[in-house]
Design a protein around this motif. Sequence first.
Motif, PDB file in Angstrom:
ATOM      1  N   CYS A 106       0.846  -1.191   0.000  1.00  0.00           N
ATOM      2  CA  CYS A 106       0.000   0.000   0.000  1.00  0.00           C
ATOM      3  C   CYS A 106       0.884   1.244   0.000  1.00  0.00           C
ATOM      4  O   CYS A 106       1.899   1.303   0.714  1.00  0.00           O
ATOM      5  N   ALA A 107       0.512   2.228  -0.786  1.00  0.00           N
ATOM      6  CA  ALA A 107       1.301   3.464  -0.849  1.00  0.00           C
ATOM      7  C   ALA A 107       1.415   4.115   0.526  1.00  0.00           C
ATOM      8  O   ALA A 107       2.458   4.675   0.876  1.00  0.00           O
ATOM      9  N   GLU A 108       0.361   4.019   1.322  1.00  0.00           N
ATOM     10  CA  GLU A 108       0.399   4.587   2.671  1.00  0.00           C
ATOM     11  C   GLU A 108       1.460   3.887   3.523  1.00  0.00           C
ATOM     12  O   GLU A 108       2.177   4.535   4.294  1.00  0.00           O
ATOM     13  N   THR A 109       1.582   2.568   3.369  1.00  0.00           N
ATOM     14  CA  THR A 109       2.602   1.814   4.094  1.00  0.00           C
ATOM     15  C   THR A 109       3.997   2.231   3.661  1.00  0.00           C
ATOM     16  O   THR A 109       4.896   2.421   4.491  1.00  0.00           O
ATOM     17  N   LEU A 110       4.192   2.410   2.366  1.00  0.00           N
ATOM     18  CA  LEU A 110       5.488   2.827   1.853  1.00  0.00           C
ATOM     19  C   LEU A 110       5.872   4.208   2.392  1.00  0.00           C
ATOM     20  O   LEU A 110       7.024   4.443   2.774  1.00  0.00           O
ATOM     21  N   ILE A 111       4.912   5.114   2.440  1.00  0.00           N
ATOM     22  CA  ILE A 111       5.174   6.456   2.994  1.00  0.00           C
ATOM     23  C   ILE A 111       5.596   6.346   4.454  1.00  0.00           C
ATOM     24  O   ILE A 111       6.556   6.990   4.895  1.00  0.00           O
ATOM     25  N   THR A 112       4.888   5.505   5.219  1.00  0.00           N
ATOM     26  CA  THR A 112       5.220   5.314   6.634  1.00  0.00           C
ATOM     27  C   THR A 112       6.634   4.767   6.800  1.00  0.00           C
ATOM     28  O   THR A 112       7.390   5.214   7.674  1.00  0.00           O
ATOM     29  N   LEU A 113       7.005   3.824   5.959  1.00  0.00           N
ATOM     30  CA  LEU A 113       8.353   3.255   6.021  1.00  0.00           C
ATOM     31  C   LEU A 113       9.409   4.318   5.710  1.00  0.00           C
ATOM     32  O   LEU A 113      10.465   4.369   6.356  1.00  0.00           O
ATOM     33  N   MET A 114       9.129   5.166   4.736  1.00  0.00           N
ATOM     34  CA  MET A 114      10.065   6.242   4.398  1.00  0.00           C
ATOM     35  C   MET A 114      10.199   7.229   5.566  1.00  0.00           C
ATOM     36  O   MET A 114      11.299   7.709   5.876  1.00  0.00           O
ATOM     37  N   ILE A 115       9.101   7.525   6.226  1.00  0.00           N
ATOM     38  CA  ILE A 115       9.132   8.431   7.380  1.00  0.00           C
ATOM     39  C   ILE A 115       9.932   7.809   8.517  1.00  0.00           C
ATOM     40  O   ILE A 115      10.803   8.449   9.114  1.00  0.00           O
ATOM     41  N   ASN A 116       9.648   6.546   8.815  1.00  0.00           N
ATOM     42  CA  ASN A 116      10.271   5.877   9.958  1.00  0.00           C
ATOM     43  C   ASN A 116      11.779   5.669   9.786  1.00  0.00           C
ATOM     44  O   ASN A 116      12.495   5.482  10.775  1.00  0.00           O
ATOM     45  N   THR A 117      12.247   5.689   8.541  1.00  0.00           N
ATOM     46  CA  THR A 117      13.686   5.535   8.285  1.00  0.00           C
ATOM     47  C   THR A 117      14.349   6.869   7.933  1.00  0.00           C
ATOM     48  O   THR A 117      15.457   6.906   7.410  1.00  0.00           O
ATOM     49  N   ASN A 118      13.628   7.967   8.228  1.00  0.00           N
ATOM     50  CA  ASN A 118      14.156   9.325   8.024  1.00  0.00           C
ATOM     51  C   ASN A 118      14.505   9.615   6.561  1.00  0.00           C
ATOM     52  O   ASN A 118      15.547  10.202   6.255  1.00  0.00           O
ATOM     53  N   ASN A 119      13.589   9.229   5.674  1.00  0.00           N
ATOM     54  CA  ASN A 119      13.822   9.447   4.248  1.00  0.00           C
ATOM     55  C   ASN A 119      12.726  10.260   3.565  1.00  0.00           C
ATOM     56  O   ASN A 119      12.600  10.232   2.342  1.00  0.00           O
ATOM     57  N   SER A 120      11.946  11.011   4.360  1.00  0.00           N
ATOM     58  CA  SER A 120      10.831  11.754   3.768  1.00  0.00           C
ATOM     59  C   SER A 120      11.138  13.230   3.555  1.00  0.00           C
ATOM     60  O   SER A 120      10.269  13.988   3.127  1.00  0.00           O
ATOM     61  N   HIS A 121      12.373  13.651   3.857  1.00  0.00           N
ATOM     62  CA  HIS A 121      12.734  15.065   3.733  1.00  0.00           C
ATOM     63  C   HIS A 121      13.817  15.250   2.671  1.00  0.00           C
ATOM     64  O   HIS A 121      14.335  14.286   2.105  1.00  0.00           O
ATOM     65  N   GLY A 122      14.168  16.516   2.425  1.00  0.00           N
ATOM     66  CA  GLY A 122      15.253  16.828   1.504  1.00  0.00           C
ATOM     67  C   GLY A 122      14.992  16.387   0.071  1.00  0.00           C
ATOM     68  O   GLY A 122      13.847  16.213  -0.353  1.00  0.00           O
ATOM     69  N   ARG A 123      16.084  16.214  -0.669  1.00  0.00           N
ATOM     70  CA  ARG A 123      15.974  15.825  -2.081  1.00  0.00           C
ATOM     71  C   ARG A 123      15.322  14.449  -2.236  1.00  0.00           C
ATOM     72  O   ARG A 123      14.518  14.234  -3.146  1.00  0.00           O
ATOM     73  N   THR A 124      15.655  13.532  -1.322  1.00  0.00           N
ATOM     74  CA  THR A 124      15.051  12.196  -1.390  1.00  0.00           C
ATOM     75  C   THR A 124      13.546  12.282  -1.217  1.00  0.00           C
ATOM     76  O   THR A 124      12.786  11.615  -1.926  1.00  0.00           O
ATOM     77  N   GLY A 125      13.093  13.111  -0.269  1.00  0.00           N
ATOM     78  CA  GLY A 125      11.661  13.277  -0.057  1.00  0.00           C
ATOM     79  C   GLY A 125      10.965  13.844  -1.276  1.00  0.00           C
ATOM     80  O   GLY A 125       9.872  13.404  -1.647  1.00  0.00           O
ATOM     81  N   LYS A 126      11.596  14.829  -1.911  1.00  0.00           N
ATOM     82  CA  LYS A 126      11.018  15.426  -3.127  1.00  0.00           C
ATOM     83  C   LYS A 126      10.956  14.404  -4.255  1.00  0.00           C
ATOM     84  O   LYS A 126       9.943  14.303  -4.963  1.00  0.00           O
ATOM     85  N   ASP A 127      12.025  13.616  -4.436  1.00  0.00           N
ATOM     86  CA  ASP A 127      12.022  12.578  -5.460  1.00  0.00           C
ATOM     87  C   ASP A 127      10.957  11.523  -5.165  1.00  0.00           C
ATOM     88  O   ASP A 127      10.301  11.011  -6.084  1.00  0.00           O
ATOM     89  N   PHE A 128      10.790  11.205  -3.886  1.00  0.00           N
ATOM     90  CA  PHE A 128       9.768  10.234  -3.487  1.00  0.00           C
ATOM     91  C   PHE A 128       8.376  10.761  -3.801  1.00  0.00           C
ATOM     92  O   PHE A 128       7.501  10.027  -4.260  1.00  0.00           O
TER      93      PHE A 128
END
Length: 201
Positions: A106-128
């Motif tokens: 689920c896309a919501e699960t993937l977003i949660t995983l990105m948040i929990n591993t500190n990958n939802s900000h910066g350039r990576t967050g924008k690319d995501f």
Amino acid sequence: MIKMWHGSKRWTGVPEIRQSKRGKAEAGPGIYLTTSQQRARSYARGGGCLVHFELDPKTKFAHEVQLDPADALQFLECVRLSNRQLLEKDVAYETNEPGKLRETICAETLITLMINTNNSHGRTGKDFCDYLVARGVQAGFHRAYGNEDWIVVHDTSIIKSSRKVYADQLENYARNYPEVKEQLAQCQQMELPTQEAALGR
């Protein structure tokens, strides 16, 4: 339309998705909106502004979209990540069944995983965010506090209007809007007479 508030220290030009700083994307990358005017005002303190948004009621939310794990892993290979091994393992395998490969995620699960591993900000967050939009994920939905809902806009095409609201204009707007689920139900009810008229009923 779905009606929401946004509070900002500064707001110029048209809405756009920008890179966020660490700790500023706790619900994923995007433009943060709330049903609570008071909450928005708290983010606008110190010379900021309130912005009133209207969104397409046919918005596709993250919890409604299933993604291909192999496709998600391919995306992850192309960006800079924190906790890469943990993240890729959680994307590939079922959480409750260790060793079993996911068929979908689920896309919501993937977003949660990105948040929990500190990958939802910066350039990576924008690319995501760009990745999500390309897969049909237009926004995320979050229950915040009490009856307050948040929407995180990933795809700016769902924004039908956005306008700054000044102090002398506030009386023309609702202080707090109903929960998003309730607003969507109201939009559906308003569509029925139009649909019936089109069918000649």
